[in-house]
Design a protein around this motif. Structure first.
Motif, PDB file in Angstrom:
ATOM      1  N   PRO A 567       0.856  -1.319  -0.166  1.00 30.46           N
ATOM      2  CA  PRO A 567      -0.403   0.283  -0.196  1.00 30.46           C
ATOM      3  C   PRO A 567       0.987   1.428   0.216  1.00 30.46           C
ATOM      4  N   GLU A 568       0.583   2.594  -0.539  1.00 33.32           N
ATOM      5  CA  GLU A 568       1.102   3.460  -0.020  1.00 33.32           C
ATOM      6  C   GLU A 568      -0.270   4.749   0.445  1.00 33.32           C
ATOM      7  N   ILE A 569       0.405   5.474   1.193  1.00 37.25           N
ATOM      8  CA  ILE A 569      -0.729   5.974   1.700  1.00 37.25           C
ATOM      9  C   ILE A 569       0.098   7.715   2.217  1.00 37.25           C
ATOM     10  N   THR A 570      -0.399   8.335   2.101  1.00 40.02           N
ATOM     11  CA  THR A 570      -0.258  10.017   1.895  1.00 40.02           C
ATOM     12  C   THR A 570      -0.876  10.319   3.267  1.00 40.02           C
ATOM     13  N   THR A 571       0.735  11.179   3.305  1.00 40.44           N
ATOM     14  CA  THR A 571       0.666  10.961   5.273  1.00 40.44           C
ATOM     15  C   THR A 571       2.077  12.019   5.539  1.00 40.44           C
ATOM     16  N   HIS A 572       1.556  13.531   6.440  1.00 38.90           N
ATOM     17  CA  HIS A 572       2.830  14.482   6.647  1.00 38.90           C
ATOM     18  C   HIS A 572       3.072  14.126   8.077  1.00 38.90           C
ATOM     19  N   ALA A 573       3.489  12.885   8.289  1.00 41.67           N
ATOM     20  CA  ALA A 573       3.648  12.460   9.963  1.00 41.67           C
ATOM     21  C   ALA A 573       5.117  12.245  10.134  1.00 41.67           C
TER      22      ALA A 573
END
Length: 984
Positions: A567-573
């Motif tokens: 999976p690919e996740i969009t995040t700015h963590a």
């Protein structure tokens, strides 16, 4: 009394160090000499006078001179006998000594001691010093100003014998010699094809391009470049010219130094060139730059962007582990009046203010709806400067600032809060990372650092790039996200529990928090949950640990399994998986460059001194490491237990690496190219290299050892399967004098041998000849009336920059070529009339030049009215006019072992010397000239060169009898060998 004939059949070891003068037992002693000046060593063992230098081009460069100053103070108390000591360019010591004060003339000089008298004032005394030193040959003194005397050496070679001394530093203050050691022009070869060849003169903020005509061989200036294609000044500095490295492929030459981004010299047509800044390839959508990156941050330092896309992303650097959050540590929950200050009395406060050990972010927690109000936080930032941040309140919740404070002194609310308010800090703790060079602009609320070296630098967040546009302090910047921030999870990173919608995600150091929103894409079905119920926006429901968190899918699972694909996740963590571009003004640029196995290779930046960066195979501008496929970029560090600053890369049988402390190599494998998975660095020898570019000769790579006193050859030995680095200058160490550059010649100037030219800091050339097959190697020294500045070899031709005094104290630099047909330096063949030649284009009035007509030396003449007039000697219409140079072959003391033992140190005489000559027109032995006669009684004919053995009769006894072979006229000379008759 005995007579013995002592043969000296060859000079294959050249000029040897004075330390070897007593080694009469050595084979080296009988095959070397004490002085070999301006001779080439011949393969057959003899020596031949070097060629003259043809004047090709006169530079308009102002030549740096070597000067020192004397400042006169309190002249009336300068005691008689006070001395100032200084040396000329050859190391000859001179003493300036004061006599009793007064107006009478000082005493005449005695040897190298010269006198002056203090008188009347400091300025008058300075004038007297001016007069005294001006009378010394080799120095020029400017008219003193403000009692300061500036003394300049006439010879344009600096960098040696710089110390001066005053016995009264209070009244006669001296500042040591300085200047004159800059290269000012470095010559580089630019070779495109067999008939398209150029000489590049690299200079201060400039380069000149000289074309070698493919038809006539003539050299002419075709281009001068002072700015790059963006109209910016060239970054080249004559302070560092000798440190630059270069490599060429086709029409492009790459020039490197740690202080600037590599420059490309590009040939755009047969006679035009331009300079470009090296630029890495960019992805077709411009969202990725294929350049090297490196994690410069310390362990556990996280990058925390404020958003996943956009141009105004606020980015902080913080400790990944963090501190303990305290929501009322600054101000406890309480009512706050209209436009009032919060009471700073929380657990983190003392005496009405809060001070933190590291920078912290401030939180404002409101019981009511304060979304329309702002809270102004005042204090200091992590750099200790005044800081303010305006935080917009929340609706019955917590608002968090983006800035980090080291202290908080005031929190003021604009308006009347809707309920109680408290202030505290998040768990985030700042870590200083960003550069704050230069003055800041703005105020405590809007401060930024426009001159920061991080402005324009690209950061990489999990493979996505962020370009920094503003720097606010050492922990906070603003940037533009080139693509949406994403992270690709490991394969099968999702786990279902078999009964609910909860999904556990495995992500190392995820940095997530409960309530964070993330977007899934490319997730495959798992545990009965379809891909559509996994992909899309999801909210973090719990944090299991640093490496696991959960979210709820759009449907329940029916099995407890791992899956989900990749999976690919969009995040700015916040994440510790981030890096910064390797090449920048902050981190430095590569010091070394070469091509090897169809890759462009850089190495040795300031921040990564022992790192090597190889392009993708056959893609010289692409440094994308990709997935470590065979053709992908290779980026490695020479991890050998210590930091080694890489200075040079040489493509030889292996990729050879020369650093400041050792020599290494990257092994090449037979029939196999270098790949990311097979490339290793192996350390070999522990000497370290100087800035001089190594050269390949006779199967070895020759380099100058750090310190500039030893030349070594880096050679692979099959017996040991390793490299060794033996000294090739041990026998002639005195000829290696702080070298500036080195060039290789594979047979030229009418010679078949190979030579290395080492340009010394004192303006001499140390010339090395090697033939490993015959176990023969030796050094000689080239000198001229001025100074050799730089050399370059193009095929079988050798060019040099030479600085000379062209008369009247004017020092000029010339591009010259060694020409076998010429006998003098900075010379041309002039056409005149009735013995008068116009030389005003090169020589000033007062210059003393030498004139040769064919095989006849006409003598020395002084330039007057721009002309040289030889009509009193010969009504010549064609003549070579230039500057002669000294030619000296001085043997070691002639020695032997008699029946009663060695005769070393005993008085002995050289009764006769037989010299084997070849095509020689001028030669003298111990001051006795060989008379070269005409072949007939017709004196209009040119004299003919002598070939054969000529005997010279000598007189006198000496404990160290030597043979000095020189000449009185600048004409051809070759010595094959000597037979000396020794009487003792």
């Amino acid at each position: 009394m005995q007579k013995v004939r002592v043969p000296i059949t060859n000079f294959q070891f050249g000029e040897v160090s004075p330390s070897l003068y007593s080694r009469t037992d050595s084979d080296i002693y009988t095959a070397s000499a004490q002085r070999v000046e301006n001779f080439f060593l011949r393969a057959e063992g003899g020596v031949i006078k070097r060629a003259g230098l043809e004047n090709i081009y006169e530079y308009d460069t102002t030549i740096e001179r070597t000067t020192f100053t004397i400042t006169v103070s309190d002249y009336a108390n300068i005691a008689a006998g006070t001395q100032i000591k200084f040396s000329d360019a050859d190391g000859n010591l001179f003493t300036l000594q004061s006599e009793t004060a007064g107006s009478s003339a000082p005493s005449s000089s005695s040897g190298n001691i010269h006198f002056f008298r203090p008188n009347t004032s400091n300025n008058v005394t300075a004038d007297n010093i001016f007069t005294a030193i001006n009378a010394i040959d080799g120095f020029t003194v400017a008219n003193p100003a403000a009692a300061v005397v500036t003394v300049t050496r006439d010879r344009p070679n600096g960098g040696t014998h710089l110390a001066t001394e005053s016995t009264d530093v209070a009244r006669l203050t001296v500042i040591n010699f300085s200047g004159g050691s800059k290269v000012q022009s470095r010559l580089l070869p630019f070779i495109f094809s067999d008939d398209e060849r150029y000489i590049i003169s690299l200079e201060n903020a400039k380069l000149r391009c000289f074309q070698i005509s493919p038809t006539t061989g003539a050299v002419s200036l075709v281009a001068t470049v002072t700015a790059d294609t963006d109209s910016n000044a060239l970054p080249f500095s004559d302070t560092y010219l000798h440190e630059y490295t270069f490599a060429q492929a086709g029409d492009v030459m790459f020039i490197c130094h740690p202080l600037f981004m590599p420059r490309q010299l590009v040939r755009t047509s047969l006679t035009t060139f331009q300079v470009e800044v090296f630029a890495f390839d960019v992805k077709s959508d411009s969202k990725l730059i294929y350049q090297p990156y490196f994690s410069f941050q310390s362990l556990h330092v996280a990058l925390n962007p404020s958003t996943t896309s956009g141009t105004n992303c606020i980015i902080n650097t913080q400790n990944y582990i963090g501190e303990t959050a305290d929501d009322d540590g600054i101000s406890v929950n309480a009512a706050v009046g209209n436009n009032a200050n919060l009471v700073l009395g929380g657990a983190l406060c003392s005496s009405g203010s809060a001070t933190f050990t590291v920078g912290r972010q401030v939180t404002i927690t409101s019981a009511g709806d304060d979304s329309g109000r702002t809270f102004l936080v005042t204090g200091t930032d992590v750099d200790g400067l005044a800081k303010q941040e305006s935080i917009t309140g929340a609706n019955a919740g917590t608002a968090t600032g983006s800035s980090y404070f080291k202290t908080v002194t005031i929190i003021n609310v604009a308006g009347n809060p809707a309920g109680n308010v408290k202030a505290g800090v998040t768990s985030n703790s700042a870590v200083k990372y960003f550069d704050t060079t230069g003055d800041s602009t703005g105020n405590a609320l809007t401060r930024e650092y426009p001159s920061s070296l991080h402005v324009g630098v690209t950061l990489k967040y999990h493979g996505q790039e962020i370009e920094i546009t503003k720097v606010f302090d050492s922990v906070t910047v603003q940037g533009t996200i080139l693509d949406t921030l994403k992270q690709i999870l490991d394969v099968n990173a999702l786990r279902t529990n078999g009964s609910t919608a909860e999904v556990v995600v495995t992500q190392v150091k995820h940095g997530m928090a409960v309530g964070d929103s993330i977007t899934f894409a490319k997730a495959a079905a798992v545990g009965g949950i379809s891909a559509s119920n996994l992909n899309g926006a999801r909210t973090i429901t719990s944090i299991v640990d640093d490496n696991h968190y959960t979210f709820d899918a759009g449907g329940n699972s029916n099995a407890a399994v791992d899956g989900g694909g990749a999976p690919e996740i969009t995040t700015h963590a916040p994440t510790t998986n981030w890096s910064e571009q390797s090449f920048s003004a902050l981190r430095g640029f590569p010091a070394a460059v070469t091509f090897h196995e169809n890759r462009l290779i850089f190495a040795g930046t300031i921040s990564q001194p022992d790192s090597i960066f190889m392009s993708k195979s056959a893609q010289y501008y692409n440094f994308d490491v990709g997935t470590a496929e065979d053709s992908d970029s290779i980026q490695i560090t020479a991890s050998i237990g210590e930091i080694n600053q890489i200075l040079h890369l040489v493509s030889n049988r292996d990729l050879q690496i020369f650093t400041t402390t050792s020599e290494m190599f990257v092994p090449s494998f037979q029939n196999k190219p270098l790949t990311p998975t097979t490339t290793t660095v192996k350390r070999q020898t522990p000497f370290g290299s100087a800035f001089i570019k190594p050269q390949v000769i006779d199967g070895a790579t020759v380099f100058v050892q750090k310190g500039g006193a030893i030349v070594r050859e880096y050679l692979f030995t099959d017996s040991e399967l390793a490299y060794s680095a033996g000294s090739v200058s041990a026998l002639s160490s005195h000829l290696i004098k702080a070298p500036k550059e080195m060039n290789i010649l594979y047979g030229a100037i009418d010679r078949t041998e190979s030579y290395i030219f080492v340009v010394n800091n004192d303006g001499t050339l140390a010339v090395f000849n090697s033939n490993r097959g015959e176990k023969r190697a030796g050094w000689t020294e080239f000198t001229c009336q001025g100074r050799f500045m730089s050399t370059v070899t193009i095929d079988d031709r050798v060019f040099a920059n030479v600085v000379i005094n062209t008369g009247a104290g004017t020092h000029t630099m010339f591009l010259c070529e060694f020409q076998a047909a010429l006998n003098t330096d900075v010379s041309k063949v002039y056409t005149g009339s009735a013995g008068v030649f116009d030389v005003s284009a090169t020589y000033a009035n007062g210059a003393v030049v030498d004139v040769v007509n064919g095989t006849n030396y006409l003598g020395q003449f002084t330039v007057a009215g721009g002309n040289v007039d030889v009509s009193a000697v010969e009504l010549a219409t064609v003549a070579e006019i230039g500057l002669k140079f000294d030619v000296n072959l001085i043997t070691n003391p002639i020695d032997m072992v008699s029946q009663s033992g060695p005769v070393t140190g005993e008085p002995r005489s050289l009764a006769s010397v037989v010299v084997d000559l070849n095509t020689t027109l001028s030669v003298s032995v111990n001051g006795t000239n060989l008379l070269i006669r005409q072949v007939t009684d017709d004196f209009s004919l040119q004299q003919q060169p002598v070939t054969g053995k000529k005997e010279f009769r000598l007189l006198g006894y000496n404990r160290d009898p030597q043979i000095t072979i020189s000449q009185s006229a600048p004409l051809p000379m070759q010595v094959n060998g000597i037979i000396a008759e020794l009487v003792f």
